[in-house]
Design an enzyme around this catalytic site. Structure first.
Site, PDB file in Angstrom:
ATOM      1  N   GLY A 153       0.779  -1.233   0.000  1.00 57.37           N
ATOM      2  CA  GLY A 153       0.000   0.000   0.000  1.00 57.37           C
ATOM      3  C   GLY A 153       0.807   1.277   0.000  1.00 57.37           C
TER       4      GLY A 153
ATOM      5  CG  HIS B 238       0.365  -1.300 -15.576  1.00 53.73           C
ATOM      6  ND1 HIS B 238       0.275  -2.565 -15.046  1.00 53.73           N
ATOM      7  CD2 HIS B 238       1.188  -1.399 -16.653  1.00 53.73           C
ATOM      8  CE1 HIS B 238       1.008  -3.396 -15.773  1.00 53.73           C
ATOM      9  NE2 HIS B 238       1.575  -2.714 -16.754  1.00 53.73           N
TER      10      HIS B 238
ATOM     11  NE  ARG C  51      -8.843 -12.488  -6.565  1.00 49.01           N
ATOM     12  CZ  ARG C  51      -8.499 -13.746  -6.835  1.00 49.01           C
ATOM     13  NH1 ARG C  51      -7.272 -14.162  -6.604  1.00 49.01           N
ATOM     14  NH2 ARG C  51      -9.375 -14.575  -7.341  1.00 49.01           N
TER      15      ARG C  51
ATOM     16  CD  GLU D  91       3.984   2.491  -9.418  1.00 51.69           C
ATOM     17  OE1 GLU D  91       3.001   2.155  -8.745  1.00 51.69           O
ATOM     18  OE2 GLU D  91       4.837   1.681  -9.817  1.00 51.69           O
TER      19      GLU D  91
END
Ligand code: GRF
Length: 217
Positions: free
Chosen positions: A14, A111, A93, A176
């Protein structure tokens, strides 16, 4: 100012979640993180959310008969919490088309590659194996196909002599943490429009708002 009520789905450490929590802590930030859901009970991201005073839920995919039932549980938890928008942040998932359509243009992902190149797992290793000179990360709206959908913000980093997957991944991850809060802020400010399958960034002309380029280390 009404802030955009946002839910975040995680599976692991996270660090992107942390970047989003830190940005949302600023009083003038237009997004409010109202719920963090993990499909894994031991995800460290849950501790980050608790430390920030954000509600958490663990919804274990293994407890459901199929993807549809799991996704229905995610959907109902998000709705119960009043989420208007959802960020995937290292959520491991695959979501059903039913879920991604329900949340169409209200669901984004990050991504670690310059999409549409290097979709799927091991994106940084894929970039190295391809001999890419420039790598990076992308925040995009989610479509049923994996790592596909209108691109909102991208960040680019150089691939340096002697890079291995860990070094390149670390350089990308730093970026990111900058582009994910930026993308959410642009959306929460109402500046992002999906037109066809591309994104327009409106508002006062601030060229390059959706592009970040890191200097070499
Ligand atoms: C990041 O590299 C992100 O791009 C990918 O999964 C990783 C999550 O890392 N989708 P973290 O859990 O945010 O640290």
């Amino acid at each position: 100012m009404a802030r955009l009520k946002t839910g975040i789905l995680i599976s692991g450490s996270g660090t992107n979640l942390q970047a989003l929590l830190d940005a949302a802590r600023e009083p003038d930030d237009p997004a409010e993180i109202v719920l963090v859901i993990s499909n894994k009970g031991d995800a460290f991201g849950l501790e980050r959310a608790k430390a920030a005073g954000v509600a958490t839920r663990v919804i274990d995919h293994k407890a459901f008969a199929d993807r549809a039932a799991f996704d229905a549980a995610l959907d109902s938890a998000l709705r119960q919490a009043g989420c208007e928008f959802v960020c995937l942040a290292g959520f491991m998932r695959i979501l059903t088309a039913d879920f991604t359509e329900r949340w169409r243009d209200r669901l984004i992902n990050i991504h670690p590659a310059l999409l549409p190149a290097f979709r799927g797992l091991g994106a940084q290793a894929q970039a190295l194996a391809a001999g890419a000179r420039i790598a990076g990360c992308t925040v995009h709206f989610v479509r049923p196909e994996m790592d596909a959908g209108p691109i909102i913000v991208q960040g680019a980093v150089p691939v340096l002599e002697g890079d291995d997957e860990a070094r390149l991944s670390a350089r990308i991850l730093e970026l990111e943490h900058r582009i994910y809060p930026l993308a959410l802020r642009l959306i929460a400010e109402g500046r992002v429009t999906v037109k066809g399958e591309t994104v327009l960034i409106g508002g006062p002309a601030r060229g390059g708002d959706a592009v970040l380029i890191s200097p070499p280390d």
